[in-house]
Motif scaffolding. Structure first.
Motif, PDB file in Angstrom:
ATOM      1  N   ALA A 170     -31.572 -29.796 -14.029  1.00 17.05           N
ATOM      2  CA  ALA A 170     -30.950 -30.468 -15.325  1.00 17.05           C
ATOM      3  C   ALA A 170     -29.355 -29.985 -14.753  1.00 17.05           C
ATOM      4  O   ALA A 170     -28.538 -31.065 -15.199  1.00 17.05           O
ATOM      5  N   ALA A 171     -29.165 -29.008 -14.452  1.00 12.49           N
ATOM      6  CA  ALA A 171     -27.755 -28.622 -14.176  1.00 12.49           C
ATOM      7  C   ALA A 171     -27.052 -29.485 -12.912  1.00 12.49           C
ATOM      8  O   ALA A 171     -25.799 -29.829 -12.957  1.00 12.49           O
ATOM      9  N   LYS A 172     -28.013 -29.747 -11.999  1.00 12.03           N
ATOM     10  CA  LYS A 172     -27.347 -30.715 -10.781  1.00 12.03           C
ATOM     11  C   LYS A 172     -27.031 -31.930 -11.284  1.00 12.03           C
ATOM     12  O   LYS A 172     -26.188 -32.583 -11.077  1.00 12.03           O
ATOM     13  N   ASP A 173     -28.007 -32.589 -12.067  1.00 13.68           N
ATOM     14  CA  ASP A 173     -27.841 -34.005 -12.618  1.00 13.68           C
ATOM     15  C   ASP A 173     -26.581 -33.750 -13.457  1.00 13.68           C
ATOM     16  O   ASP A 173     -25.608 -34.731 -13.343  1.00 13.68           O
ATOM     17  N   PHE A 174     -26.474 -33.141 -14.403  1.00 19.31           N
ATOM     18  CA  PHE A 174     -25.180 -33.060 -15.392  1.00 19.31           C
ATOM     19  C   PHE A 174     -24.206 -32.890 -14.619  1.00 19.31           C
ATOM     20  O   PHE A 174     -23.010 -33.505 -14.702  1.00 19.31           O
ATOM     21  N   LEU A 175     -23.804 -31.802 -13.408  1.00 18.44           N
ATOM     22  CA  LEU A 175     -22.779 -31.712 -12.887  1.00 18.44           C
ATOM     23  C   LEU A 175     -22.365 -32.808 -11.923  1.00 18.44           C
ATOM     24  O   LEU A 175     -21.118 -33.299 -11.884  1.00 18.44           O
ATOM     25  N   ASP A 176     -23.402 -33.471 -11.204  1.00 18.95           N
ATOM     26  CA  ASP A 176     -23.077 -34.806 -10.603  1.00 18.95           C
ATOM     27  C   ASP A 176     -22.502 -35.881 -11.288  1.00 18.95           C
ATOM     28  O   ASP A 176     -21.600 -36.580 -10.877  1.00 18.95           O
ATOM     29  N   GLN A 177     -23.009 -35.994 -12.423  1.00 15.90           N
ATOM     30  CA  GLN A 177     -22.657 -36.964 -13.363  1.00 15.90           C
ATOM     31  C   GLN A 177     -21.142 -36.525 -13.842  1.00 15.90           C
ATOM     32  O   GLN A 177     -20.134 -37.459 -13.725  1.00 15.90           O
ATOM     33  N   LEU A 178     -20.808 -35.302 -14.191  1.00 14.92           N
ATOM     34  CA  LEU A 178     -19.511 -34.763 -14.592  1.00 14.92           C
ATOM     35  C   LEU A 178     -18.535 -35.140 -13.486  1.00 14.92           C
ATOM     36  O   LEU A 178     -17.285 -35.670 -13.801  1.00 14.92           O
ATOM     37  N   SER A 179     -18.947 -34.640 -12.247  1.00 13.99           N
ATOM     38  CA  SER A 179     -17.913 -34.782 -11.139  1.00 13.99           C
ATOM     39  C   SER A 179     -17.649 -36.291 -10.779  1.00 13.99           C
ATOM     40  O   SER A 179     -16.392 -36.641 -10.290  1.00 13.99           O
ATOM     41  N   TRP A 180     -18.652 -37.316 -10.970  1.00 11.49           N
ATOM     42  CA  TRP A 180     -18.476 -38.634 -10.583  1.00 11.49           C
ATOM     43  C   TRP A 180     -17.347 -39.149 -11.733  1.00 11.49           C
ATOM     44  O   TRP A 180     -16.446 -39.726 -11.116  1.00 11.49           O
ATOM     45  N   TRP A 181     -17.490 -38.926 -12.885  1.00  9.75           N
ATOM     46  CA  TRP A 181     -16.469 -39.275 -13.980  1.00  9.75           C
ATOM     47  C   TRP A 181     -15.138 -38.741 -13.647  1.00  9.75           C
ATOM     48  O   TRP A 181     -13.904 -39.029 -13.589  1.00  9.75           O
ATOM     49  N   ALA A 182     -15.099 -37.136 -13.265  1.00  6.09           N
ATOM     50  CA  ALA A 182     -13.969 -36.543 -13.196  1.00  6.09           C
ATOM     51  C   ALA A 182     -13.111 -37.136 -11.867  1.00  6.09           C
ATOM     52  O   ALA A 182     -11.886 -37.384 -12.112  1.00  6.09           O
ATOM     53  N   TYR A 183     -13.845 -37.357 -10.740  1.00  4.76           N
ATOM     54  CA  TYR A 183     -13.127 -37.804  -9.505  1.00  4.76           C
ATOM     55  C   TYR A 183     -12.657 -39.421  -9.860  1.00  4.76           C
ATOM     56  O   TYR A 183     -11.383 -39.706  -9.477  1.00  4.76           O
ATOM     57  N   THR A 184     -13.450 -40.228 -10.538  1.00  4.29           N
ATOM     58  CA  THR A 184     -13.005 -41.554 -10.883  1.00  4.29           C
ATOM     59  C   THR A 184     -12.032 -41.574 -11.950  1.00  4.29           C
ATOM     60  O   THR A 184     -10.909 -42.204 -11.486  1.00  4.29           O
ATOM     61  N   LEU A 185     -11.854 -40.831 -12.783  1.00  3.63           N
ATOM     62  CA  LEU A 185     -10.682 -40.941 -13.829  1.00  3.63           C
ATOM     63  C   LEU A 185      -9.641 -40.156 -13.224  1.00  3.63           C
ATOM     64  O   LEU A 185      -8.602 -40.760 -13.628  1.00  3.63           O
ATOM     65  N   ARG A 186      -9.799 -39.208 -12.362  1.00  2.10           N
ATOM     66  CA  ARG A 186      -8.443 -38.561 -11.805  1.00  2.10           C
ATOM     67  C   ARG A 186      -7.754 -39.620 -10.963  1.00  2.10           C
ATOM     68  O   ARG A 186      -6.633 -39.845 -10.681  1.00  2.10           O
ATOM     69  N   GLU A 187      -8.791 -40.304 -10.062  1.00  2.00           N
ATOM     70  CA  GLU A 187      -8.078 -41.296  -9.186  1.00  2.00           C
ATOM     71  C   GLU A 187      -7.386 -42.313 -10.194  1.00  2.00           C
ATOM     72  O   GLU A 187      -6.180 -43.082  -9.844  1.00  2.00           O
ATOM     73  N   GLY A 188      -7.970 -43.158 -11.013  1.00  2.00           N
ATOM     74  CA  GLY A 188      -7.341 -43.908 -11.993  1.00  2.00           C
ATOM     75  C   GLY A 188      -6.023 -43.168 -12.707  1.00  2.00           C
ATOM     76  O   GLY A 188      -4.953 -44.181 -12.741  1.00  2.00           O
ATOM     77  N   ARG A 189      -6.095 -42.191 -13.093  1.00  2.00           N
ATOM     78  CA  ARG A 189      -4.751 -41.676 -13.687  1.00  2.00           C
ATOM     79  C   ARG A 189      -3.527 -41.619 -12.558  1.00  2.00           C
ATOM     80  O   ARG A 189      -2.702 -41.773 -12.973  1.00  2.00           O
ATOM     81  N   ALA A 190      -4.140 -41.425 -11.382  1.00  5.79           N
ATOM     82  CA  ALA A 190      -3.102 -41.199 -10.453  1.00  5.79           C
ATOM     83  C   ALA A 190      -2.472 -42.863  -9.932  1.00  5.79           C
ATOM     84  O   ALA A 190      -1.326 -42.729  -9.525  1.00  5.79           O
ATOM     85  N   LYS A 191      -3.376 -43.694 -10.043  1.00  5.64           N
ATOM     86  CA  LYS A 191      -2.958 -44.988  -9.658  1.00  5.64           C
ATOM     87  C   LYS A 191      -2.185 -45.583 -10.975  1.00  5.64           C
ATOM     88  O   LYS A 191      -0.965 -46.373 -10.532  1.00  5.64           O
ATOM     89  N   ARG A 192      -2.301 -45.393 -11.898  1.00  2.52           N
ATOM     90  CA  ARG A 192      -1.562 -45.922 -13.130  1.00  2.52           C
ATOM     91  C   ARG A 192      -1.966 -44.922 -14.512  1.00  2.52           C
ATOM     92  O   ARG A 192      -2.838 -44.500 -14.693  1.00  2.52           O
ATOM     93  N   PRO A 193      -0.676 -44.776 -14.981  1.00  4.42           N
ATOM     94  CA  PRO A 193      -0.811 -43.797 -16.220  1.00  4.42           C
ATOM     95  C   PRO A 193      -1.620 -44.541 -17.163  1.00  4.42           C
ATOM     96  O   PRO A 193      -1.778 -45.629 -17.596  1.00  4.42           O
ATOM     97  N   TYR A 194      -2.333 -43.485 -17.978  1.00  5.56           N
ATOM     98  CA  TYR A 194      -3.171 -43.828 -19.159  1.00  5.56           C
ATOM     99  C   TYR A 194      -2.408 -44.177 -20.404  1.00  5.56           C
ATOM    100  O   TYR A 194      -1.574 -43.306 -20.692  1.00  5.56           O
ATOM    101  N   VAL A 195      -2.701 -45.359 -20.807  1.00  8.50           N
ATOM    102  CA  VAL A 195      -2.089 -45.763 -22.240  1.00  8.50           C
ATOM    103  C   VAL A 195      -2.808 -45.173 -23.198  1.00  8.50           C
ATOM    104  O   VAL A 195      -3.966 -45.599 -23.682  1.00  8.50           O
ATOM    105  N   SER A 196      -2.401 -44.469 -24.013  1.00  6.77           N
ATOM    106  CA  SER A 196      -3.094 -44.152 -25.423  1.00  6.77           C
ATOM    107  C   SER A 196      -2.472 -44.738 -26.680  1.00  6.77           C
ATOM    108  O   SER A 196      -1.333 -45.094 -26.782  1.00  6.77           O
TER     109      SER A 196
END
Length: 196
Positions: A170-196
């Motif tokens: 469960a921890a492996k699947d959970f952390l794999d999913q969390l890290s996928w989103w974290a890398y993807t969103l970090r790259e997105g924030r670096a390319k263009r500022p998030y508009v809130s």
């Protein structure tokens, strides 16, 4: 993997109750995450943060309380969050809502995962309510959740899950999913500022 490539994950212990169980699953998931090469953790205990319960008014120039100023950089520095929460009366602790409400932009465009514990529900009532709260803050909650129903029986005297194989999977699947989103969103924030 270089130090700058690693994800910074804040693990937040949501309960401040006397004799709380929260540090046990929090230390466990932190230990599992620390064994990976892609994550460095910051364990944040809200019982130690001592955030005030009275939030400021609309004065944007008001000085923040020292406890808030001390925690803000740690919340802001995280690429992702793991929130460890019990269920109290079918909801989550007031201490956790208070901590969430002291910050806003720090949470935006970052993923949040949940480790919950409780009776028969395993704390999932709290998780479902927290999903709507973090959505309002422009955070992304991941699908996978680690949940411990009837939690006192799920950990041994050393603070490790009694179902080692199931918990590790469960921890492996959970952390794999969390890290996928974290890398993807970090790259997105670096390319263009998030508009809130």
């Amino acid at each position: 993997m270089t130090e700058t490539d690693r994800l910074r994950v804040a693990v937040i212990i949501g309960s401040t109750r006397v004799d709380r169980f929260g540090p046990t699953p929090a230390r466990w998931i932190t230990s599992v995450a620390d064994q990976r090469g892609d994550i460095e953790t910051d364990l944040i205990d809200l019982a130690e943060a001592d955030l005030p319960y009275v939030l400021p008014g609309d004065d944007q120039d008001a000085e923040l309380p020292a406890a808030v100023s001390a925690l803000a950089p740690r919340i802001a520095a995280a690429d992702a969050y793991i929130v460890v929460t019990p269920v109290y009366n079918r909801g989550y602790p007031a201490s956790l809502k208070n901590a969430v409400d002291w910050f806003f932009y720090e949470w935006g465009a970052k993923p949040v995962g949940f480790v919950s514990y409780g009776g028969i529900s395993g704390g999932l009532n709290a998780v479902e309510q927290l999903r709507t709260v973090f959505n309002e803050l422009h955070a992304t909650t991941i699908r996978n959740t680690i949940s411990f129903a009837d939690f006192p029986d799920k950990f041994d005297g050393q603070g490790l899950p009694t179902d080692t194989e199931g918990a590790e999977t469960a921890a492996k699947d959970f952390l794999d999913q969390l890290s996928w989103w974290a890398y993807t969103l970090r790259e997105g924030r670096a390319k263009r500022p998030y508009v809130s």
